[in-house]
Scaffold this motif. Structure first.
Motif, PDB file in Angstrom:
ATOM      1  N   ILE A 112      -0.101   5.333  -2.827  1.00 45.83           N
ATOM      2  CA  ILE A 112       0.381   4.345  -1.854  1.00 45.83           C
ATOM      3  C   ILE A 112      -0.734   4.042  -0.844  1.00 45.83           C
ATOM      4  O   ILE A 112      -1.216   4.926  -0.163  1.00 45.83           O
ATOM      5  CB  ILE A 112       1.610   4.869  -1.086  1.00 45.83           C
ATOM      6  CG1 ILE A 112       2.660   5.411  -2.037  1.00 45.83           C
ATOM      7  CG2 ILE A 112       2.159   3.793  -0.147  1.00 45.83           C
ATOM      8  CD1 ILE A 112       3.568   4.414  -2.666  1.00 45.83           C
ATOM      9  N   LYS A 113      -1.130   2.767  -0.803  1.00 47.79           N
ATOM     10  CA  LYS A 113      -2.243   2.413   0.079  1.00 47.79           C
ATOM     11  C   LYS A 113      -1.771   1.937   1.448  1.00 47.79           C
ATOM     12  O   LYS A 113      -2.468   2.097   2.442  1.00 47.79           O
ATOM     13  CB  LYS A 113      -3.076   1.288  -0.573  1.00 47.79           C
ATOM     14  CG  LYS A 113      -3.863   1.729  -1.786  1.00 47.79           C
ATOM     15  CD  LYS A 113      -4.977   2.670  -1.379  1.00 47.79           C
ATOM     16  CE  LYS A 113      -5.522   3.381  -2.615  1.00 47.79           C
ATOM     17  NZ  LYS A 113      -6.005   4.710  -2.320  1.00 47.79           N
ATOM     18  N   SER A 114      -0.617   1.308   1.461  1.00 48.83           N
ATOM     19  CA  SER A 114      -0.206   0.713   2.725  1.00 48.83           C
ATOM     20  C   SER A 114       1.277   0.359   2.692  1.00 48.83           C
ATOM     21  O   SER A 114       1.867   0.161   1.619  1.00 48.83           O
ATOM     22  CB  SER A 114      -1.067  -0.533   2.955  1.00 48.83           C
ATOM     23  OG  SER A 114      -0.581  -1.257   4.044  1.00 48.83           O
ATOM     24  N   ILE A 115       1.875   0.276   3.871  1.00 48.74           N
ATOM     25  CA  ILE A 115       3.282  -0.145   3.987  1.00 48.74           C
ATOM     26  C   ILE A 115       3.387  -1.129   5.153  1.00 48.74           C
ATOM     27  O   ILE A 115       2.817  -0.882   6.221  1.00 48.74           O
ATOM     28  CB  ILE A 115       4.205   1.063   4.269  1.00 48.74           C
ATOM     29  CG1 ILE A 115       3.998   2.154   3.208  1.00 48.74           C
ATOM     30  CG2 ILE A 115       5.665   0.633   4.308  1.00 48.74           C
ATOM     31  CD1 ILE A 115       4.726   3.446   3.522  1.00 48.74           C
ATOM     32  N   VAL A 116       4.070  -2.251   4.919  1.00 48.62           N
ATOM     33  CA  VAL A 116       4.165  -3.258   5.982  1.00 48.62           C
ATOM     34  C   VAL A 116       5.611  -3.742   6.116  1.00 48.62           C
ATOM     35  O   VAL A 116       6.240  -4.120   5.124  1.00 48.62           O
ATOM     36  CB  VAL A 116       3.259  -4.487   5.679  1.00 48.62           C
ATOM     37  CG1 VAL A 116       3.358  -5.519   6.809  1.00 48.62           C
ATOM     38  CG2 VAL A 116       1.821  -4.060   5.459  1.00 48.62           C
ATOM     39  N   ALA A 134      -5.417  -8.639   6.597  1.00 54.19           N
ATOM     40  CA  ALA A 134      -4.667  -8.130   5.444  1.00 54.19           C
ATOM     41  C   ALA A 134      -3.180  -8.075   5.758  1.00 54.19           C
ATOM     42  O   ALA A 134      -2.344  -8.521   4.981  1.00 54.19           O
ATOM     43  CB  ALA A 134      -5.179  -6.748   5.043  1.00 54.19           C
ATOM     44  N   ARG A 135      -2.835  -7.528   6.902  1.00 48.97           N
ATOM     45  CA  ARG A 135      -1.402  -7.385   7.209  1.00 48.97           C
ATOM     46  C   ARG A 135      -0.754  -8.737   7.455  1.00 48.97           C
ATOM     47  O   ARG A 135       0.405  -8.954   7.128  1.00 48.97           O
ATOM     48  CB  ARG A 135      -1.164  -6.416   8.363  1.00 48.97           C
ATOM     49  CG  ARG A 135      -1.817  -6.790   9.656  1.00 48.97           C
ATOM     50  CD  ARG A 135      -1.749  -5.612  10.631  1.00 48.97           C
ATOM     51  NE  ARG A 135      -1.921  -6.102  11.984  1.00 48.97           N
ATOM     52  CZ  ARG A 135      -2.846  -5.664  12.823  1.00 48.97           C
ATOM     53  NH1 ARG A 135      -3.675  -4.697  12.465  1.00 48.97           N
ATOM     54  NH2 ARG A 135      -2.937  -6.166  14.034  1.00 48.97           N
ATOM     55  N   ALA A 145      10.220   4.779  13.816  1.00 49.54           N
ATOM     56  CA  ALA A 145      10.603   6.090  13.282  1.00 49.54           C
ATOM     57  C   ALA A 145      11.181   5.942  11.876  1.00 49.54           C
ATOM     58  O   ALA A 145      10.901   6.750  10.984  1.00 49.54           O
ATOM     59  CB  ALA A 145      11.606   6.762  14.213  1.00 49.54           C
ATOM     60  N   ILE A 146      11.961   4.890  11.665  1.00 50.11           N
ATOM     61  CA  ILE A 146      12.561   4.650  10.344  1.00 50.11           C
ATOM     62  C   ILE A 146      11.474   4.385   9.295  1.00 50.11           C
ATOM     63  O   ILE A 146      11.491   4.926   8.195  1.00 50.11           O
ATOM     64  CB  ILE A 146      13.544   3.452  10.407  1.00 50.11           C
ATOM     65  CG1 ILE A 146      14.753   3.809  11.269  1.00 50.11           C
ATOM     66  CG2 ILE A 146      13.992   3.033   9.010  1.00 50.11           C
ATOM     67  CD1 ILE A 146      15.617   2.618  11.644  1.00 50.11           C
ATOM     68  N   MET A 147      10.486   3.566   9.674  1.00 51.73           N
ATOM     69  CA  MET A 147       9.398   3.249   8.740  1.00 51.73           C
ATOM     70  C   MET A 147       8.536   4.487   8.491  1.00 51.73           C
ATOM     71  O   MET A 147       7.999   4.676   7.404  1.00 51.73           O
ATOM     72  CB  MET A 147       8.542   2.095   9.286  1.00 51.73           C
ATOM     73  CG  MET A 147       9.224   0.745   9.236  1.00 51.73           C
ATOM     74  SD  MET A 147       9.707   0.239   7.568  1.00 51.73           S
ATOM     75  CE  MET A 147       8.104  -0.025   6.817  1.00 51.73           C
ATOM     76  N   ASN A 148       8.414   5.304   9.511  1.00 50.08           N
ATOM     77  CA  ASN A 148       7.641   6.533   9.362  1.00 50.08           C
ATOM     78  C   ASN A 148       8.313   7.480   8.366  1.00 50.08           C
ATOM     79  O   ASN A 148       7.648   8.128   7.560  1.00 50.08           O
ATOM     80  CB  ASN A 148       7.489   7.206  10.727  1.00 50.08           C
ATOM     81  CG  ASN A 148       6.260   8.080  10.770  1.00 50.08           C
ATOM     82  OD1 ASN A 148       5.241   7.742  10.166  1.00 50.08           O
ATOM     83  ND2 ASN A 148       6.360   9.212  11.442  1.00 50.08           N
ATOM     84  N   TYR A 158       3.254  -1.309  10.564  1.00 48.58           N
ATOM     85  CA  TYR A 158       2.432  -1.141   9.364  1.00 48.58           C
ATOM     86  C   TYR A 158       1.732   0.193   9.364  1.00 48.58           C
ATOM     87  O   TYR A 158       1.523   0.828  10.403  1.00 48.58           O
ATOM     88  CB  TYR A 158       1.410  -2.282   9.236  1.00 48.58           C
ATOM     89  CG  TYR A 158       0.745  -2.639  10.537  1.00 48.58           C
ATOM     90  CD1 TYR A 158       1.272  -3.645  11.338  1.00 48.58           C
ATOM     91  CD2 TYR A 158      -0.394  -1.958  10.972  1.00 48.58           C
ATOM     92  CE1 TYR A 158       0.684  -3.956  12.557  1.00 48.58           C
ATOM     93  CE2 TYR A 158      -0.979  -2.266  12.176  1.00 48.58           C
ATOM     94  CZ  TYR A 158      -0.437  -3.262  12.971  1.00 48.58           C
ATOM     95  OH  TYR A 158      -1.007  -3.565  14.175  1.00 48.58           O
ATOM     96  N   TRP A 159       1.413   0.616   8.171  1.00 52.35           N
ATOM     97  CA  TRP A 159       0.661   1.847   7.970  1.00 52.35           C
ATOM     98  C   TRP A 159      -0.377   1.577   6.903  1.00 52.35           C
ATOM     99  O   TRP A 159      -0.055   0.873   5.935  1.00 52.35           O
ATOM    100  CB  TRP A 159       1.623   2.949   7.497  1.00 52.35           C
ATOM    101  CG  TRP A 159       0.892   4.189   7.079  1.00 52.35           C
ATOM    102  CD1 TRP A 159       0.420   5.185   7.860  1.00 52.35           C
ATOM    103  CD2 TRP A 159       0.518   4.526   5.736  1.00 52.35           C
ATOM    104  NE1 TRP A 159      -0.214   6.131   7.109  1.00 52.35           N
ATOM    105  CE2 TRP A 159      -0.164   5.746   5.806  1.00 52.35           C
ATOM    106  CE3 TRP A 159       0.687   3.900   4.479  1.00 52.35           C
ATOM    107  CZ2 TRP A 159      -0.693   6.371   4.663  1.00 52.35           C
ATOM    108  CZ3 TRP A 159       0.166   4.526   3.357  1.00 52.35           C
ATOM    109  CH2 TRP A 159      -0.510   5.761   3.455  1.00 52.35           C
ATOM    110  N   PRO A 160      -1.601   2.000   6.985  1.00 55.66           N
ATOM    111  CA  PRO A 160      -2.171   2.781   8.099  1.00 55.66           C
ATOM    112  C   PRO A 160      -2.317   1.935   9.360  1.00 55.66           C
ATOM    113  O   PRO A 160      -2.372   0.719   9.273  1.00 55.66           O
ATOM    114  CB  PRO A 160      -3.554   3.213   7.557  1.00 55.66           C
ATOM    115  CG  PRO A 160      -3.889   2.210   6.514  1.00 55.66           C
ATOM    116  CD  PRO A 160      -2.593   1.759   5.914  1.00 55.66           C
TER     117      PRO A 160
END
Ligand SMILES: Nc1nc2c(ncn2[C@@H]2O[C@H](COP(=O)(O)OP(=O)(O)OP(=O)(O)O)[C@@H](O)[C@H]2O)c(=O)[nH]1
Ligand SMILES: [Mg+2]
Length: 470
Positions: free
Chosen positions: A9-13, A36-37, A140-143, A27-29
């Motif tokens: 997993i490279k990223s989450i948005v 990109a985001r 917190a939910i996305m984390n 977003y993460w990271p």
């Protein structure tokens, strides 16, 4: 020596359509490149909404689905969940939202392979977000989503596997018409007459596109007693990991209908024991056009439908009435089954829905070069019925269209093909190496200029998405 484990997993948005338009909210990271985001937010939200905002009064129900999207500029692939967050203050009483997980494009099989689990945890995340929280709570939910995902990928033996294998089974008593069905779908008519009972298993590959992410194997199981007993005994070999099951019943063979229903139930029981729950397409077969009015056949259909229906609380079952003398009936059943294998089917449907709203069509079909229906959308059940009634004419039309293809025409309008059908529009779309066809059914006035205006955007989206269809 310990080697750092490569994380898939490279990223989450998490993106939202707010006052500033599509915006990446969480977003993460955290140091994810701004362009990109933004690209992820723009692309996912615009696929969900089209290029229009929701009008007041537009119904927002039923918009929550997944799609696999390519991001070639980032060399990434995304699994996106599209949903709407009710919001009285927003136009249309809802805000469009997306959650996207990104991986390197070379690893995209990961999404197909793990769709079941990914759906569950992303769906959960969206449900929590729908509870209208503060930004901090949503973070917190996305984390938590990130943690769940990393934990899941850590446990996987091989998240980087490269080929997605799909297994489709054709089952039923001997002489039910399985092999003939497969030949007739491919219009290999001359071989049907020569067909002998299948010995053991006959395996073939299905290709919807020259280049597809999945290898689709069709297992046509011989239905004679000795073979069907063997495959039930060795359920682990035959039924294990099945992605889609076709079951055939010869509707003309009144004497053996009970036997056939009982084989069906045996197969379902074996599947249950293996904890396999593939979607099931039942073909009430040999329903030949000249028998449609027969009382005996009607009674048989009723009986079968009733018996099969009893299992539909445990399995997803769709019943079709088919005959090799009604090509459309085969295509409908076959396409329906195949489309269940596409994790992107809802995304495609939404594209057709948006287009349909713009050009005011009542029903739309998207076909591949072999006439397989990749996706369809219809405004109402009535439009759908009318479309089905006119359907047999489409096959003839399709042939005509092929001839037109030679003439290099991309657009055909016909009218008054049948009493019910007002206008049907054929449109060819070039998608890199292959052609797709759009079939529009218009009950009201046809506005060619509207179609011409809206088509480029649809074509552009399909061109990208088709690579992740299956
Ligand atoms: N009338 C009618 N006959 C059909 C239809 N489909 C197949 N048949 C005939 O039914 C017979 C059996 O067809 P097959 O396709 O060999 O049946 P199968 O289910 O593959 O049989 P096994 O391989 O033994 O399991 C053949 O004579 C076909 O021509 C149909 O839709 N209508
Ligand atoms: Mg056969």
């Amino acid at each position: 020596m310990t080697e750092m484990k490569r994380e898939i997993i490279k990223s989450i948005v998490y993106s939202l359509f707010d006052d500033d338009g599509p915006t990446p909210i969480i977003y993460w990271p955290e140091d994810l490149d701004e362009s990109a985001r933004l690209l992820v937010a723009m692309k996912t939200i615009s696929l969900l909404m089209g290029d229009s905002v929701y009008q007041n009064g537009t119904t927002i129900e039923g918009i929550n689905y997944f799609g696999i999207l390519p991001f070639p500029d980032l060399k990434l692939n995304g699994l996106t969940y599209f949903f709407l967050i009710p919001d009285k203050a927003a136009r249309g009483n809802a805000k469009a939202a997306t959650i996207t997980i990104l991986i390197e494009e070379t690893n995209k099989i990961f999404f197909y392979e793990n769709m079941k689990y990914l759906r569950v945890i992303i769906d959960n995340t969206a449900t929590k977000i729908l509870a209208r929280n503060t930004l901090e709570e949503n973070k917190a939910i996305m984390n938590q989503l990130k943690k769940d995902l990393l934990e899941f990928t850590n446990e996987l033996k091989d998240p980087f596997s490269i080929k997605r294998q799909l297994k489709i089974l054709f089952t039923g008593l001997d002489r039910a018409g399985k092999t003939s069905f497969l030949l007739a779908v491919k219009k290999r008519y001359s071989e049907i007459i020569k067909t002998l009972p299948t010995k053991g298993v006959s395996r073939t590959e299905e290709k919807l596109f020259e280049e597809q992410n999945s290898q689709i194997s069709i297992w046509d199981l011989g239905g004679q007693k000795k073979y069907r007993e063997k495959f039930l005994e060795q359920g682990k070999v035959y039924l294990y990991n099945v992605d889609l099951l076709f079951y055939f019943i010869d509707v003309q063979d009144t004497e053996r209908i009970k036997e056939s229903v009982s084989l069906f139930q045996n197969i379902l029981n074996s599947l249950k024991n293996l904890d396999e729950f593939p979607p099931i397409v039942v073909c009430i077969n040999k329903f030949d056009p000249d028998l449609k009015k027969s009382r005996e056949i009607k009674k048989n259909i009723e009986y079968i439908t009733n018996e099969i229906g009893k299992s539909s609380h445990t399995f997803f079952i769709k019943i079709f009435q088919t005959s090799i003398f009604d090509h459309w009936s085969l295509i409908s059943a076959y396409s329906f089954g195949l489309s269940r294998l596409s994790p992107n089917r809802e995304l495609f449907r939404n594209q057709l829905r948006l287009f349909s709203d713009k050009v005011n069509s009542d029903a739309i079909l998207l076909l591949n070069e072999n006439g397989i229906i990749l996706s369809n959308y219809s405004k109402s059940d009535i439009a759908n019925k009318v479309f089905e009634i006119s359907a047999p004419h489409f096959t003839t039309l399709y042939k005509t269209f092929k001839e037109f293809k030679i003439l290099k025409k991309d657009f055909i309008v016909t009218s008054g093909i049948s009493e019910q059908s007002k206008k049907i529009v054929f449109q060819k779309i070039n998608v890199d190496n292959y052609n797709l066809y759009l079939l529009l059914f218009m009950e009201k006035a046809l506005r060619v200029e509207k179609i011409e205006k809206s088509l480029p955007n649809l074509t552009k989206n399909l061109r990208e998405l088709i690579k992740t269809y299956i």
